[in-house]
Design a protein around this motif. Sequence first.
Motif, PDB file in Angstrom:
ATOM      1  N   THR A  49    -116.842  12.944 -12.550  1.00  0.00           N
ATOM      2  CA  THR A  49    -117.396  11.909 -11.678  1.00  0.00           C
ATOM      3  C   THR A  49    -116.272  11.125 -11.019  1.00  0.00           C
ATOM      4  N   HIS A  50    -116.409  10.904  -9.718  1.00  0.00           N
ATOM      5  CA  HIS A  50    -115.444  10.090  -8.969  1.00  0.00           C
ATOM      6  C   HIS A  50    -116.049   8.698  -8.783  1.00  0.00           C
ATOM      7  N   TYR A  51    -115.245   7.676  -9.040  1.00  0.00           N
ATOM      8  CA  TYR A  51    -115.676   6.289  -8.844  1.00  0.00           C
ATOM      9  C   TYR A  51    -114.843   5.679  -7.724  1.00  0.00           C
ATOM     10  N   TYR A  52    -115.503   5.200  -6.695  1.00  0.00           N
ATOM     11  CA  TYR A  52    -114.797   4.561  -5.581  1.00  0.00           C
ATOM     12  C   TYR A  52    -114.530   3.111  -5.978  1.00  0.00           C
ATOM     13  N   GLN A  53    -113.379   2.894  -6.609  1.00  0.00           N
ATOM     14  CA  GLN A  53    -113.060   1.602  -7.209  1.00  0.00           C
ATOM     15  C   GLN A  53    -112.914   0.447  -6.221  1.00  0.00           C
ATOM     16  N   PRO A  54    -112.438   0.668  -4.988  1.00  0.00           N
ATOM     17  CA  PRO A  54    -112.357  -0.474  -4.066  1.00  0.00           C
ATOM     18  C   PRO A  54    -113.707  -1.168  -3.840  1.00  0.00           C
ATOM     19  N   LEU A  58    -117.149  -5.548  -4.408  1.00  0.00           N
ATOM     20  CA  LEU A  58    -118.415  -5.811  -3.728  1.00  0.00           C
ATOM     21  C   LEU A  58    -119.600  -5.707  -4.680  1.00  0.00           C
ATOM     22  N   VAL A  59    -119.493  -4.815  -5.671  1.00  0.00           N
ATOM     23  CA  VAL A  59    -120.547  -4.710  -6.685  1.00  0.00           C
ATOM     24  C   VAL A  59    -120.608  -6.014  -7.474  1.00  0.00           C
ATOM     25  N   GLY A  60    -119.444  -6.545  -7.844  1.00  0.00           N
ATOM     26  CA  GLY A  60    -119.388  -7.809  -8.575  1.00  0.00           C
ATOM     27  C   GLY A  60    -119.974  -8.964  -7.786  1.00  0.00           C
ATOM     28  N   GLY A  61    -119.829  -8.900  -6.485  1.00  0.00           N
ATOM     29  CA  GLY A  61    -120.385  -9.940  -5.612  1.00  0.00           C
ATOM     30  C   GLY A  61    -121.816  -9.658  -5.194  1.00  0.00           C
ATOM     31  N   ASP A  65    -124.345  -1.701  -4.336  1.00  0.00           N
ATOM     32  CA  ASP A  65    -124.966  -1.151  -5.529  1.00  0.00           C
ATOM     33  C   ASP A  65    -123.965  -0.275  -6.277  1.00  0.00           C
ATOM     34  N   ALA A  66    -123.844  -0.458  -7.588  1.00  0.00           N
ATOM     35  CA  ALA A  66    -122.886   0.302  -8.396  1.00  0.00           C
ATOM     36  C   ALA A  66    -123.106   1.809  -8.287  1.00  0.00           C
ATOM     37  N   ALA A  67    -124.342   2.237  -8.150  1.00  0.00           N
ATOM     38  CA  ALA A  67    -124.635   3.675  -8.045  1.00  0.00           C
ATOM     39  C   ALA A  67    -123.982   4.292  -6.811  1.00  0.00           C
ATOM     40  N   GLN A  68    -123.765   3.496  -5.779  1.00  0.00           N
ATOM     41  CA  GLN A  68    -123.139   4.013  -4.555  1.00  0.00           C
ATOM     42  C   GLN A  68    -121.632   4.233  -4.716  1.00  0.00           C
ATOM     43  N   THR A  69    -121.060   3.781  -5.810  1.00  0.00           N
ATOM     44  CA  THR A  69    -119.618   3.969  -6.031  1.00  0.00           C
ATOM     45  C   THR A  69    -119.328   5.264  -6.783  1.00  0.00           C
ATOM     46  N   ARG A  70    -120.367   5.977  -7.222  1.00  0.00           N
ATOM     47  CA  ARG A  70    -120.199   7.208  -7.995  1.00  0.00           C
ATOM     48  C   ARG A  70    -120.553   8.429  -7.151  1.00  0.00           C
ATOM     49  N   ALA A  71    -119.764   9.487  -7.345  1.00  0.00           N
ATOM     50  CA  ALA A  71    -120.050  10.762  -6.675  1.00  0.00           C
ATOM     51  C   ALA A  71    -119.596  11.904  -7.582  1.00  0.00           C
ATOM     52  N   ASP A  72    -120.218  13.053  -7.438  1.00  0.00           N
ATOM     53  CA  ASP A  72    -119.809  14.241  -8.173  1.00  0.00           C
ATOM     54  C   ASP A  72    -118.430  14.665  -7.679  1.00  0.00           C
ATOM     55  N   MET A  73    -117.471  14.762  -8.583  1.00  0.00           N
ATOM     56  CA  MET A  73    -116.091  15.080  -8.203  1.00  0.00           C
ATOM     57  C   MET A  73    -116.003  16.390  -7.421  1.00  0.00           C
TER      58      MET A  73
END
Length: 82
Positions: A49-54, A58-61, A65-73
Amino acid sequence: SARRSVSTSAAPIYDVAVVGGGAAGLSICALLRKKAPDLRIGLIEPSGTHYYQPAWTLVGGRAFDAAQTRADMASLIPEQVE
């Protein structure tokens, strides 16, 4: 002294090995593929799984949505990169 022989017959051989499949690692794979299409590129990344950390700020604020930061590597690795 004892010498150990390591067989490379089953191991893939690459011109370049990129360590890490984060944004920078994937970007360099794509850039190398574009600049040198015949280059054999290996990507070392243990996670599926790839997490778009930048976007985590915005998720914290609550603006993202946290789910939008994840993608299948596998879906993000450029073609012909192993």
